[in-house]
Design a protein around this motif. Structure first.
Motif, PDB file in Angstrom:
ATOM      1  N   LEU B  26      68.560   8.098  -9.142  1.00 56.40           N
ATOM      2  CA  LEU B  26      68.552   6.782  -8.515  1.00 56.40           C
ATOM      3  C   LEU B  26      67.129   6.315  -8.241  1.00 56.40           C
ATOM      4  O   LEU B  26      66.791   5.146  -8.426  1.00 56.40           O
ATOM      5  N   ALA B  31      64.558   3.028 -10.134  1.00 61.56           N
ATOM      6  CA  ALA B  31      63.343   2.470  -9.545  1.00 61.56           C
ATOM      7  C   ALA B  31      62.123   3.084 -10.241  1.00 61.56           C
ATOM      8  O   ALA B  31      62.237   4.058 -10.967  1.00 61.56           O
ATOM      9  N   ILE B 246      73.637   4.003  10.166  1.00 58.09           N
ATOM     10  CA  ILE B 246      72.570   3.088   9.750  1.00 58.09           C
ATOM     11  C   ILE B 246      72.831   1.673  10.270  1.00 58.09           C
ATOM     12  O   ILE B 246      71.928   1.013  10.783  1.00 58.09           O
ATOM     13  N   VAL B 247      74.083   1.208  10.188  1.00 57.81           N
ATOM     14  CA  VAL B 247      74.416  -0.154  10.617  1.00 57.81           C
ATOM     15  C   VAL B 247      74.253  -0.279  12.131  1.00 57.81           C
ATOM     16  O   VAL B 247      73.656  -1.234  12.636  1.00 57.81           O
ATOM     17  N   ALA B 250      70.719  -0.164  13.263  1.00 59.65           N
ATOM     18  CA  ALA B 250      70.044  -1.430  12.975  1.00 59.65           C
ATOM     19  C   ALA B 250      70.388  -2.477  14.034  1.00 59.65           C
ATOM     20  O   ALA B 250      69.517  -3.213  14.495  1.00 59.65           O
ATOM     21  N   SER B 253      68.666  -1.500  17.342  1.00 52.50           N
ATOM     22  CA  SER B 253      67.249  -1.120  17.178  1.00 52.50           C
ATOM     23  C   SER B 253      66.967   0.280  17.725  1.00 52.50           C
ATOM     24  O   SER B 253      66.050   0.478  18.516  1.00 52.50           O
ATOM     25  N   ALA B 261      66.034   4.980   7.366  1.00 54.03           N
ATOM     26  CA  ALA B 261      66.530   4.765   6.004  1.00 54.03           C
ATOM     27  C   ALA B 261      66.497   3.282   5.661  1.00 54.03           C
ATOM     28  O   ALA B 261      66.077   2.890   4.568  1.00 54.03           O
ATOM     29  N   TRP B 262      66.926   2.466   6.602  1.00 52.50           N
ATOM     30  CA  TRP B 262      66.959   1.017   6.380  1.00 52.50           C
ATOM     31  C   TRP B 262      65.554   0.483   6.098  1.00 52.50           C
ATOM     32  O   TRP B 262      65.328  -0.245   5.138  1.00 52.50           O
ATOM     33  N   ILE B 265      64.300   1.724   2.704  1.00 57.74           N
ATOM     34  CA  ILE B 265      64.931   1.046   1.569  1.00 57.74           C
ATOM     35  C   ILE B 265      64.281  -0.316   1.361  1.00 57.74           C
ATOM     36  O   ILE B 265      63.972  -0.715   0.240  1.00 57.74           O
ATOM     37  N   GLN B 266      64.031  -1.018   2.448  1.00 55.02           N
ATOM     38  CA  GLN B 266      63.426  -2.345   2.321  1.00 55.02           C
ATOM     39  C   GLN B 266      62.009  -2.271   1.764  1.00 55.02           C
ATOM     40  O   GLN B 266      61.545  -3.183   1.105  1.00 55.02           O
ATOM     41  N   ILE B 273      63.798   7.970   1.319  1.00 54.96           N
ATOM     42  CA  ILE B 273      65.206   7.694   0.967  1.00 54.96           C
ATOM     43  C   ILE B 273      65.854   8.940   0.371  1.00 54.96           C
ATOM     44  O   ILE B 273      66.951   9.330   0.759  1.00 54.96           O
ATOM     45  N   ILE B 276      66.608  11.536   3.054  1.00 49.88           N
ATOM     46  CA  ILE B 276      67.686  11.200   3.988  1.00 49.88           C
ATOM     47  C   ILE B 276      69.050  11.300   3.312  1.00 49.88           C
ATOM     48  O   ILE B 276      69.979  11.899   3.861  1.00 49.88           O
ATOM     49  N   VAL B 277      69.165  10.729   2.101  1.00 47.71           N
ATOM     50  CA  VAL B 277      70.468  10.786   1.419  1.00 47.71           C
ATOM     51  C   VAL B 277      70.864  12.237   1.172  1.00 47.71           C
ATOM     52  O   VAL B 277      72.001  12.646   1.434  1.00 47.71           O
TER      53      VAL B 277
END
Lengths: 303, 307
Positions: B26, B31, B246-247, B250, B253, B261-262, B265-266, B273, B276-277
Motif C-alpha cells: 500500500l 504511494a 481514530i474517528v 479526531a 482532539s 494516524a489521521w 495520513i494527511q 502509517i 500503526i496499521v
C-alpha cells in the motif's frame, strides 16, 4: 347410491398472501421499507423537489436557523424560505440534505454490490467445496478482519484520491467478510439437501448446481447481510467524509456537512443535529428492513 | 490442546505476514515514498536523489525483506516529518489509545452484561423490549455524530465534562462512551442468548431442584457458562475499538495513536502509517488468538472442530 357432495373447503391463502400478511404485521419491516423508499424517491427526485440550489450560497443569508427558531425563540431571520436554515456559506440546508441522500444511497448500494459479489463468491466456494478451499477462504477472512477498516480506507483514499469510484471500490473491498462468513454457513447447509445430491447424481455441472440450486436457497441470509453491509458502507462514507478524506467539498455528503458544522458546535447546534438525524434514520431504516426480512422469511429463527 | 494452540499460532503468524505485505504494498506501490519523504515543494531532482539515497529504487522484495526484518525488532524507521524514530512516537501516543479502549470496553460491558442478563431472566418483558430497542437504535447511530451530540449535551449545554484533550480521566468519559456504545448491542444480544440457553438447560434445573438460592443459580451456574462467548467477543471488539478510535480521537482532539494516524495520513508520513496499521493488526491477531485459546480450553469440542 349417491355420493355425498364434498363440502367445498375454504380456499387456503396462497403462500404469497401469507407472506404479505406477515410483512404487513411486522412494524419494523414496514418502517424500514417506508424509510428506504422515501429516501430513494427523495434522491431520485432531488432536482425536482429542492427549494434552492444546494451549491450556491450568499453572504447575506449565512447561518439562518431553521423555521422552528421563529416559533420558539422569535428569531427574526428564520422562516419558511429556508425551512431547515442555511449553512455558514449561506447554502440552503434542506436542499443539501436532499442531495446528500443521493451520495449516501449511491455509495451504500454500490459498495454493497461490490462486497456482495466478492464475499458471496468466496462464501459459496468455501461452503460448497470445503476442505482446502474452505481453509484458504477462512484465512482471507481472518486477514481481512485484522486490517483496521477506517484506517486502511483513509490511507487508500489519501493515496488514490477521493472520488466516488475510489470510495466505492475501497469500501467494497473492505466489507466483504460478513458476506463470506454467512454465505459459507448457508451453503454448507444447502449442500446437504437431497436435491443437490440428486443434481450431482444426474451429472449437473458444478456451476449449474452452485448458481441454480444452492444460490436461490441462500438468498434470504444474503439479503440480510446485504442490508447490514449497505448500512456499514453508508456509515463509513460519512465517517471518511467527516475526517476530510471522503467526498470532496462542495458536495453535500452528510458526513461532510457534519464536518463543516463541527465548527459551529457552540453556536448553531441544529447544524449538527440535522445531517446526523438523516444518517441515523437511513441506517435505522436499512437495519430494520434487514431484521424484518430475517424474521419474516424464517419465523422459527425469531429470537 | 498443544496441537490446537500451535495450529492457531501458525495461522496467526501467517495473517500478520500477509498483512505486512499488504501494508508495505500500500505504501510502496500505491504511494511514492521518495516523493512523500521529499515533501510537497521538492523538485524532481530532489526526489530522485532521495530515491537513490534511501534505496527506494531497488527491487520491492528486497526493500520489503529489509523493512520487515527491521520491523520485527521494533525498528520502523524515522518519521518523514518529525525526524524521530517511529516506534518512539507511537509508543508515546499508545497509552491514550489503550486507556480509551479499556474504558470504552468497560463501559460496553457494564451496560451489556446487566441488560443482557435481565433481558434473559425476564424474557419478553418490558425490560427485554427496552434492551432490544436500545440495541437497534444504538446500531444505527453513527459514532462520530453520537460523539458530537455528547459534546453538545454534556460539554456545551450542561457543562459537566471537558470536551477535548486527554489530560485527566474526566476527559476520557465522553470519548469512552462514544467509542464503547457501538459494541454494546452485540455483547448484550450474545449475553441474552447465552443466558436463555443456560437457563433452559438441565444442570440449571438440577441446581434449582436442589434448592439453591436463585442468585446462586443465576450467577454461579448460568452466567458463568453464558459469559464464555461474550469474553471472546469482547476481545475481538477491543481489537476493533483500537482500529476505530481514530474517528473518536479526531472528534475529541485526543492525541492518541488514532489521531497520529489521521495526521500521518494527511501528510503522507508513510513509516508512521505502516507502523500503526501493522501494530493494530498485530493487536487484533493476538486478541483473537487468546480468545480462541480461551474457548478451546473451556470447550474441548472446539479443539477438534476448529483445528
Amino acid at each position: 347410491m349417491t355420493i355425498a357432495p364434498i363440502a367445498a373447503e375454504p380456499a387456503a391463502p396462497s403462500p404469497r398472501t401469507l407472506m404479505w400478511r406477515r410483512v404487513r404485521a411486522h412494524k419494523g419491516l414496514m418502517f424500514g421499507i417506508v424509510v428506504l423508499v422515501a429516501m430513494l424517491l427523495m434522491a431520485l427526485a432531488a432536482p425536482l423537489i429542492v427549494p434552492h440550489d444546494p451549491y450556491t450560497g450568499a453572504l447575506a443569508r449565512r447561518r439562518i436557523p431553521p423555521v422552528w427558531h421563529a416559533w420558539f425563540y422569535d428569531h427574526p431571520r428564520a422562516g419558511w424560505t429556508y425551512p431547515l436554515g442555511t449553512d455558514r456559506l449561506g447554502r440552503d440546508y434542506l436542499s443539501r440534505l436532499i442531495y446528500g441522500s443521493q451520495i449516501s444511497l449511491l455509495i451504500g448500494f454500490s459498495a454493497m454490490f461490490v462486497s456482495g459479489i466478492i464475499g458471496s463468491t468466496l462464501g459459496l466456494l468455501a461452503g460448497y467445496f470445503g476442505g482446502k478451499v474452505d481453509m484458504v477462504v477462512s484465512f482471507f477472512v481472518t486477514t481481512r478482519l485484522s486490517l483496521p477498516v477506517v484506517l486502511v480506507a483513509l490511507a487508500v483514499v489519501a493515496v488514490a484520491g477521493s472520488s466516488l469510484i475510489v470510495l466505492i471500490l475501497v469500501l467494497g473491498l473492505l466489507l466483504w467478510d460478513r458476506f463470506a462468513v454467512v454465505m459459507r454457513a448457508a451453503t454448507q447447509q444447502a449442500r446437504s439437501l437431497d436435491y443437490v445430491a440428486a443434481g450431482e447424481a444426474i451429472g449437473c455441472s458444478t456451476s449449474y448446481l452452485l448458481l441454480r440450486e444452492v444460490l436461490p436457497n441462500v438468498l434470504n441470509p444474503l439479503i440480510v447481510v446485504a442490508t447490514i453491509e449497505m448500512a456499514n458502507a453508508i456509515l463509513l462514507e460519512a465517517a471518511l467524509s467527516f475526517l476530510g478524506l471522503g467526498v470532496r467539498p462542495p458536495q453535500p455528503s452528510w458526513g461532510l456537512m457534519l464536518a463543516e458544522a463541527k465548527e459551529e458546535i457552540f453556536f448553531n447546534t441544529w447544524m449538527i443535529g440535522l445531517p446526523g438525524i438523516a444518517l441515523f434514520l437511513l441506517v435505522l431504516g436499512i437495519n430494520l428492513l434487514g431484521d424484518g426480512v430475517r424474521d419474516v422469511t424464517a419465523p422459527e429463527n425469531r429470537n | 490442546m498443544l496441537r490446537f494452540a500451535i495450529g492457531r499460532l501458525g495461522i496467526a503468524a501467517l495473517v500478520v505476514l500477509v498483512v505486512s505485505v499488504i501494508v508495505f504494498g500500500l505504501t510502496h506501490v500505491a504511494a511514492d515514498p521518495a516523493r512523500a519523504m521529499a515533501g510537497e515543494n521538492a523538485t524532481a531532482a530532489d526526489v530522485e536523489a532521495i530515491r537513490k539515497a534511501e534505496g527506494f529504487d531497488r527491487p520491492l522484495p528486497i526493500q520489503y525483506a529489509e523493512w520487515i526484518g527491521r520491523a520485527a525488532s521494533g525498528d520502523f524507521g524515522r518519521s518523514y516529518l518529525m525526524k524521530e524514530p517511529v516506534i518512539g512516537i507511537v509508543a508515546h501516543r499508545l497509552p491514550v489509545t489503550l486507556t480509551l479502549g479499556v474504558m470504552a470496553l468497560a463501559f460496553a460491558l457494564c451496560v451489556a452484561l446487566p441488560l443482557g442478563v435481565l433481558a434473559a431472566v425476564r424474557q419478553n418483558s418490558l425490560l427485554d423490549r427496552f434492551a432490544l430497542a436500545v440495541a437497534v437504535l444504538g446500531q444505527a447511530l453513527p459514532n462520530f455524530w453520537f460523539a458530537l451530540v455528547l459534546i453538545v449535551v454534556f460539554g456545551v449545554w450542561l457543562q459537566w465534562l471537558p470536551t477535548s484533550g486527554a489530560d485527566s480521566w474526566e476527559h476520557m468519559i465522553l470519548p469512552a462512551v462514544a467509542l464503547g456504545y457501538y459494541a454494546t448491542p452485540a455483547l448484550m444480544r450474545l449475553t441474552r442468548t447465552g443466558m436463555l440457553e443456560a437457563l433452559g438447560s438441565d444442570y440449571i434445573r438440577t441446581a434449582r431442584a436442589k434448592g439453591l438460592l436463585p442468585p446462586s443459580v443465576l450467577f454461579k451456574h448460568a452466567l458463568r457458562n453464558a459469559v464464555i462467548p461474550v469474553v471472546s467477543l469482547a476481545a475481538v471488539q477491543f481489537g476493533f475499538m483500537l482500529g476505530g478510535s481514530i474517528v473518536i480521537e479526531a472528534v475529541f482532539s485526543m492525541h492518541g495513536v488514532g489521531y497520529l494516524a489521521w495526521e500521518s495520513i494527511q501528510r503522507s508520513d508513510l513509516p508512521v502509517i505502516q507502523a500503526i496499521v501493522l501494530m493494530i493488526a498485530l493487536f487484533y491477531v493476538v486478541l483473537t488468538f487468546l480468545a480462541d485459546l480461551l474457548n478451546g480450553w473451556l470447550d474441548p469440542r472446539l479443539r477438534v472442530a476448529g483445528a
